[in-house]
Design a protein around this motif. Sequence first.
Motif, PDB file in Angstrom:
ATOM      1  N   VAL A  12      37.526  84.606  81.517  1.00 38.29           N
ATOM      2  CA  VAL A  12      36.320  85.354  81.141  1.00 38.29           C
ATOM      3  C   VAL A  12      36.249  86.756  81.739  1.00 38.29           C
ATOM      4  O   VAL A  12      35.480  87.584  81.244  1.00 38.29           O
ATOM      5  N   ASP A  13      37.008  87.035  82.783  1.00 35.19           N
ATOM      6  CA  ASP A  13      36.912  88.342  83.432  1.00 35.19           C
ATOM      7  C   ASP A  13      37.962  89.317  82.907  1.00 35.19           C
ATOM      8  O   ASP A  13      39.021  88.916  82.421  1.00 35.19           O
ATOM      9  N   SER A  14      37.652  90.589  83.040  1.00 38.91           N
ATOM     10  CA  SER A  14      38.556  91.639  82.587  1.00 38.91           C
ATOM     11  C   SER A  14      39.590  91.948  83.661  1.00 38.91           C
ATOM     12  O   SER A  14      39.374  91.662  84.839  1.00 38.91           O
ATOM     13  N   PRO A  15      40.721  92.560  83.269  1.00 36.92           N
ATOM     14  CA  PRO A  15      41.656  93.045  84.279  1.00 36.92           C
ATOM     15  C   PRO A  15      40.965  94.114  85.127  1.00 36.92           C
ATOM     16  O   PRO A  15      40.026  94.763  84.645  1.00 36.92           O
ATOM     17  N   PRO A  16      41.422  94.323  86.354  1.00 42.51           N
ATOM     18  CA  PRO A  16      42.577  93.691  86.996  1.00 42.51           C
ATOM     19  C   PRO A  16      42.250  92.298  87.533  1.00 42.51           C
ATOM     20  O   PRO A  16      41.120  92.022  87.938  1.00 42.51           O
ATOM     21  N   VAL A  17      43.263  91.431  87.521  1.00 42.39           N
ATOM     22  CA  VAL A  17      43.106  90.072  88.022  1.00 42.39           C
ATOM     23  C   VAL A  17      43.089  90.097  89.549  1.00 42.39           C
ATOM     24  O   VAL A  17      43.973  90.687  90.173  1.00 42.39           O
ATOM     25  N   ILE A  18      42.089  89.467  90.135  1.00 46.25           N
ATOM     26  CA  ILE A  18      42.022  89.386  91.596  1.00 46.25           C
ATOM     27  C   ILE A  18      42.963  88.300  92.103  1.00 46.25           C
ATOM     28  O   ILE A  18      43.701  88.504  93.071  1.00 46.25           O
TER      29      ILE A  18
END
Length: 281
Positions: A12-18
């Motif tokens: 569900v979250d946008s880049p950048p990937v944590i």
Amino acid sequence: MAAAARAAHLIVDSPPVIFADTVAYSLLGDQAKELVGYHRTQGEHPILAAVRATATVRSRYTEERLAEAVRRGVTQYVILGAGLDSYAYRADPEDGVRVFEVDHPATQRWKRHLLAEAGVAIPDTVTYAPIDFETESLSEVLLREGFDASRPAFVSWLGVTMYLTSEAIGDTLAAVGRLAPGSEIVLDYTLVPELRDAAAQMYADAVSSMSAEQGEPWLSAFRPEEMSALLEKRGFGLIEHSLHREAVDAALWERADPLLPSNLSGLAHATVLVRSPQPAR
């Protein structure tokens, strides 16, 4: 819920990937669709976004410190309260890290069932160390499972301390502090209300109440200096504290999604020091 947050982050979250936990969704088994579904449909809700931020930041910070320790030659990784942690099932076996997952026997049976249902193989590098913290000592359990007490280890302890009293936290830190000098620990702890920002306080009010209703009240909160004192008393030094904003690279907070750094909890990284010889009597 932490595994669901790590899984949802990649969906569900946008880049950048944590933090890329590629195993978490599979580990959730039949509950994956429901638990991740909350994040799919209500991902911008500040509580759910905070859960994803907290789970991913603490995991990334911990595994980055672990990677540094491995480069220094550490080959033993102890995960206290392992739950659905997935490091052992994502790690490159060529790294030579032996993972000791320490948790309640019932939790470990549940996890192994989920792994089997998901078709995730249990690597030779992982050892399950079942423990009853009420009656067994950590050192005895680890030794029983083949832990080499003569060599340093890296220890993680995430998502647990807020449910324990300061005394109980100190007891576990004392056990870790008896590991070989050079052993390291990363743990997270809830900040006292005076150090929380508004978003963190809103999260604390909502989640702590829910947790208490489920029989797991939040019992402790610390200032960084108070956590340092607790660690130092148990034989640790070289203590570093990080809040969410500085725990990961600043570029990871340049985001188009609702993930924000929070002043709800701190991360402590500390090292077991060489013990001073006792004076002769």
